[in-house]
Each structure stands twice: as structure tokens, then as C-alpha cells.
Design a protein around this motif. Structure first.
Motif, PDB file in Angstrom:
ATOM      1  N   ASP A  73       9.009  -5.361  -1.947  1.00 41.05           N
ATOM      2  CA  ASP A  73       8.171  -4.873  -3.046  1.00 41.05           C
ATOM      3  C   ASP A  73       6.708  -4.747  -2.602  1.00 41.05           C
ATOM      4  OD1 ASP A  73       7.696  -5.878  -6.543  1.00 41.05           O
ATOM      5  OD2 ASP A  73       7.214  -4.076  -5.400  1.00 41.05           O
ATOM      6  N   PHE A  74       6.459  -3.680  -1.845  1.00 41.34           N
ATOM      7  CA  PHE A  74       5.110  -3.469  -1.278  1.00 41.34           C
ATOM      8  C   PHE A  74       4.639  -2.055  -1.590  1.00 41.34           C
ATOM      9  CE2 PHE A  74       1.654  -4.250   1.570  1.00 41.34           C
ATOM     10  CZ  PHE A  74       1.369  -3.023   2.140  1.00 41.34           C
ATOM     11  N   TRP A  75       3.425  -1.958  -2.124  1.00 39.57           N
ATOM     12  CA  TRP A  75       2.832  -0.646  -2.382  1.00 39.57           C
ATOM     13  C   TRP A  75       1.704  -0.397  -1.380  1.00 39.57           C
ATOM     14  CZ3 TRP A  75       1.399  -1.030  -8.326  1.00 39.57           C
ATOM     15  CH2 TRP A  75       2.592  -1.168  -9.069  1.00 39.57           C
ATOM     16  N   LEU A  76       1.598   0.838  -0.933  1.00 40.28           N
ATOM     17  CA  LEU A  76       0.440   1.228  -0.114  1.00 40.28           C
ATOM     18  C   LEU A  76      -0.420   2.167  -0.967  1.00 40.28           C
ATOM     19  CD1 LEU A  76      -1.144   1.259   2.528  1.00 40.28           C
ATOM     20  CD2 LEU A  76       0.377   3.095   3.324  1.00 40.28           C
ATOM     21  N   CYS A  77      -1.634   1.660  -1.277  1.00 40.76           N
ATOM     22  CA  CYS A  77      -2.552   2.456  -2.109  1.00 40.76           C
ATOM     23  C   CYS A  77      -3.649   2.952  -1.172  1.00 40.76           C
ATOM     24  CB  CYS A  77      -3.190   1.590  -3.193  1.00 40.76           C
ATOM     25  SG  CYS A  77      -1.978   0.747  -4.226  1.00 40.76           S
ATOM     26  N   CYS A  78      -3.774   4.267  -1.026  1.00 40.92           N
ATOM     27  CA  CYS A  78      -4.796   4.726  -0.073  1.00 40.92           C
ATOM     28  C   CYS A  78      -5.503   5.970  -0.603  1.00 40.92           C
ATOM     29  CB  CYS A  78      -4.186   4.985   1.285  1.00 40.92           C
ATOM     30  SG  CYS A  78      -2.820   6.097   1.304  1.00 40.92           S
ATOM     31  N   ALA A  79      -6.776   6.038  -0.220  1.00 35.43           N
ATOM     32  CA  ALA A  79      -7.583   7.203  -0.620  1.00 35.43           C
ATOM     33  C   ALA A  79      -7.022   8.435   0.098  1.00 35.43           C
ATOM     34  CB  ALA A  79      -9.028   6.965  -0.227  1.00 35.43           C
ATOM     35  N   PRO A  80      -7.150   9.619  -0.535  1.00 41.51           N
ATOM     36  CA  PRO A  80      -6.668  10.838   0.116  1.00 41.51           C
ATOM     37  C   PRO A  80      -7.548  11.121   1.333  1.00 41.51           C
ATOM     38  CG  PRO A  80      -7.911  11.396  -1.856  1.00 41.51           C
ATOM     39  CD  PRO A  80      -7.827   9.894  -1.801  1.00 41.51           C
ATOM     40  N   ILE A  81      -6.929  11.373   2.463  1.00 44.29           N
ATOM     41  CA  ILE A  81      -7.722  11.732   3.650  1.00 44.29           C
ATOM     42  C   ILE A  81      -7.192  13.072   4.147  1.00 44.29           C
ATOM     43  CG2 ILE A  81      -8.378   9.387   4.331  1.00 44.29           C
ATOM     44  CD1 ILE A  81      -6.019   9.347   6.254  1.00 44.29           C
ATOM     45  N   LYS A  82      -7.815  13.562   5.221  1.00 44.74           N
ATOM     46  CA  LYS A  82      -7.507  14.941   5.638  1.00 44.74           C
ATOM     47  C   LYS A  82      -6.001  15.131   5.870  1.00 44.74           C
ATOM     48  CE  LYS A  82     -12.053  16.019   7.440  1.00 44.74           C
ATOM     49  NZ  LYS A  82     -12.620  14.812   8.106  1.00 44.74           N
ATOM     50  N   LYS A  83      -5.558  16.342   5.627  1.00 41.23           N
ATOM     51  CA  LYS A  83      -4.142  16.744   5.557  1.00 41.23           C
ATOM     52  C   LYS A  83      -3.215  16.057   6.564  1.00 41.23           C
ATOM     53  CE  LYS A  83      -1.626  21.118   5.444  1.00 41.23           C
ATOM     54  NZ  LYS A  83      -1.743  22.549   5.640  1.00 41.23           N
ATOM     55  N   GLY A  84      -3.378  16.340   7.823  1.00 42.81           N
ATOM     56  CA  GLY A  84      -2.423  15.807   8.803  1.00 42.81           C
ATOM     57  C   GLY A  84      -2.386  14.296   8.800  1.00 42.81           C
ATOM     58  N   ARG A  85      -3.543  13.682   8.450  1.00 37.58           N
ATOM     59  CA  ARG A  85      -3.619  12.230   8.546  1.00 37.58           C
ATOM     60  C   ARG A  85      -2.945  11.553   7.361  1.00 37.58           C
ATOM     61  NH1 ARG A  85      -6.954  10.948  12.677  1.00 37.58           N
ATOM     62  NH2 ARG A  85      -8.138  12.648  13.563  1.00 37.58           N
ATOM     63  N   ILE A  86      -3.009  12.155   6.189  1.00 37.80           N
ATOM     64  CA  ILE A  86      -2.302  11.545   5.041  1.00 37.80           C
ATOM     65  C   ILE A  86      -0.791  11.767   5.220  1.00 37.80           C
ATOM     66  CG2 ILE A  86      -2.440  13.576   3.490  1.00 37.80           C
ATOM     67  CD1 ILE A  86      -2.950  10.071   2.128  1.00 37.80           C
ATOM     68  N   ASP A  87      -0.437  12.866   5.879  1.00 33.01           N
ATOM     69  CA  ASP A  87       0.988  13.107   6.179  1.00 33.01           C
ATOM     70  C   ASP A  87       1.514  12.014   7.103  1.00 33.01           C
ATOM     71  OD1 ASP A  87       0.712  16.772   6.460  1.00 33.01           O
ATOM     72  OD2 ASP A  87       0.557  15.384   4.770  1.00 33.01           O
ATOM     73  N   LEU A  88       0.671  11.631   8.072  1.00 33.96           N
ATOM     74  CA  LEU A  88       1.063  10.557   9.016  1.00 33.96           C
ATOM     75  C   LEU A  88       1.258   9.246   8.257  1.00 33.96           C
ATOM     76  CD1 LEU A  88       1.309   9.776  12.131  1.00 33.96           C
ATOM     77  CD2 LEU A  88      -1.054   8.952  11.900  1.00 33.96           C
ATOM     78  N   ILE A  89       0.340   8.966   7.320  1.00 34.45           N
ATOM     79  CA  ILE A  89       0.466   7.727   6.522  1.00 34.45           C
ATOM     80  C   ILE A  89       1.787   7.760   5.748  1.00 34.45           C
ATOM     81  CG2 ILE A  89      -0.436   6.484   4.519  1.00 34.45           C
ATOM     82  CD1 ILE A  89      -3.259   7.060   5.442  1.00 34.45           C
ATOM     83  N   ALA A  90       2.102   8.898   5.139  1.00 34.42           N
ATOM     84  CA  ALA A  90       3.352   9.002   4.352  1.00 34.42           C
ATOM     85  C   ALA A  90       4.566   8.745   5.240  1.00 34.42           C
ATOM     86  CB  ALA A  90       3.444  10.389   3.711  1.00 34.42           C
TER      87      ALA A  90
END
Ligand code: SAM
Length: 232
Positions: A73-90
Motif C-alpha cells: 500500500d504505497f502511493w507515489l505523489c509527484c509533481a508533473p515534470i517534462k514528458k519523457g521523465r514523467i513517463d520514466l517515473i510511471a
């Protein structure tokens, strides 16, 4: 492929739908081929290609190969960052077993819109690659103050604070149970945001070490650290 069916049912998948098109044109399936289906919730199924008609592909589910999985039960809350980098986080959040990915709009975010369909597609692709049968939940973007106002009182809010926080592993060990990590944008949090986050009862400021990490590095490192201590 979204499949709501019972064993033995014939599931007609319209040919012009993406999955059927992919199966026919890319995977070049033939009658009697066996494929694996998952709907991101109820596990994974083996299905036989029973019929390939002009308008649809008929699949017969023959067995459930994986039960629905429980993820920590873990959530990752993160600010939107540039396209390719938020894709990497996902992608990495899905592989690491995150239950929910929650985009949070902060004042210094350089990106204020997210294409959730694209992010969802990255989650599906990562789930297929790593063998997850339960997709992470993908929240709609929320403003930081709304997130803090509604913060659940049964979930730790580890706040990755590059200006200084508690040492990572000791702090995670000392705060077991449902948790989330909050990661800022390229420009970090502003002082008022830091104060507002620290004012949340369940917030714990955490340091990820002496160097300033990129947001995606911080998100992946923090998630991996929590999963190492609490994961499956
Ligand atoms: N504004 C910061 C600066 O230039 O000093 C950079 C922000 S950093 C690129 C993006 C986010 O990653 C931060 O808001 C924080 O949440 C997290 N982060 C990066 N390095 C960190 C560290 N050493 N400890 C804790 N969090 C860190």
C-alpha cells in the motif's frame, strides 16, 4: 485486453479494436494459438484463438494463470515534470509495485498539464513487461493544497525535502504501514509549500542524501527504498 468472461466463454474482440488489430497484424495469431490476457485487475488468463472472422477475433478463455495480485500500500505523489521523465517515473513506479501514482501540481512545476492516457499506456506496457496483473491506480492531477487538505490520517506522507530531512532508511523503518512519497518538480518546493507539507500530521520530511537528485531519480530511489523495506 479488457476481458470480462468466464472460463470456456467465447469472447468476441472487434477486429478494429487495438488489441485485436495488434494480435492479427503484429502478432499474426492463428486459430488454436494460446495468448495471455490481463485486465489490470482480476489476474491473468490463458485464452485460445477459437475463430478469426472478418469483423472479430473469438477467444476462448481456458484457464486463469495468475490470480489478482496484492501490491504494497504505497502511493507515489509527484509533481508533473517534462514528458519523457514523467513517463520514466510511471514505468519504474509500476515495475517497483506502486499501488497509486498521484500527479500533484505545485507552484514551481514547469509542466501544468499531463496526458493521462499516455501515462496509462506506459503503466500498461510496464505491467505487461514486468508481469504485474494489477495496474497501479493513476490519479487525476490535484493541486498540492487540495492533496494536503484531504490527506488520509492513516497514511504516512514521506516528503522528499532536498533542503534537509530525516535519514531515509531509519525513518522508513520507524514509520511502518500505508505510506506515500511526495516528490517535487524540477524547481523544487517553495518555502510556503514546504511549511504547508510539514504542517500535515502524518508528514515526515526525508533526505535522499547530500546531492540534489533529478525529480525522476528521487521518485525512483525513494520508491525503491520503501519497497525494499516493505515490498512483496
Ligand atoms: N529545487 C531544487 C534545487 O535546485 O535545489 C531541486 C529540486 S529536485 C530537482 C526535485 C525534487 O526531488 C525535490 O523537490 C525533492 O522532492 C527531490 N529531491 C532531490 N534531491 C533530494 C534530496 N537530496 N533529498 C530529498 N529530496 C530530494
Amino acid at each position: 485486453l479488457h476481458v470480462e468472461t468466464q472460463l470456456g466463454d467465447g469472447v468476441a474482440v472487434p477486429v478494429d479494436g487495438n488489441p485485436a488489430h495488434y494480435l492479427i497484424s503484429v502478432m499474426r495469431v492463428k486459430p488454436d494459438d494460446i495468448i495471455l490476457l490481463f485486465d489490470g485487475r482480476s489476474g491473468e488468463w490463458a485464452a485460445r484463438v477459437r475463430d478469426m472472422r472478418k469483423r472479430d477475433l473469438v477467444l476462448e478463455c481456458i484457464s486463469q494463470t495468475k490470480a489478482p495480485e496484492e501490491v504494497p500500500d504505497f502511493w507515489l505523489c509527484c509533481a508533473p515534470i517534462k514528458k519523457g521523465r514523467i513517463d520514466l517515473i510511471a514505468e519504474k513506479a509500476c515495475e517497483l509495485g506502486v499501488a497509486k501514482l498521484q500527479p500533484v501540481l505545485t507552484r514551481r512545476a514547469v509542466v501544468d498539464k499531463l496526458n493521462l492516457d499516455r501515462l496509462h499506456a506506459h503503466l500498461v506496457e510496464a505491467a505487461e513487461q514486468c508481469g504485474r496483473t494489477a495496474l497501479p491506480e493513476l490519479g487525476a492531477m490535484v493541486k498540492l493544497d487540495a492533496l494536503l487538505r484531504e490527506w488520509p490520517d492513516d497514511r504516512w506522507l514521506f516528503f522528499a525535502d532536498e533542503s534537509g530531512g530525516e535519514p531515509l532508511n531509519e525513518t522508513l523503518r520507524a514509520h511502518p504501514g500505508a505510506a506515500a512519497f511526495l516528490i517535487g518538480p524540477e524547481g523544487g518546493f517553495d518555502p510556503a509549500e514546504r511549511e504547508a507539507i510539514r504542517a500535515v500530521g502524518k508528514a515526515v520530511p526525508v533526505s535522499l542524501g547530500p546531492r540534489i537528485l533529478r525529480a525522476e531519480t528521487a521518485a525512483i530511489a525513494a520508491t525503491a527504498a520503501w519497497m525494499t523495506l516493505n515490498g512483496d
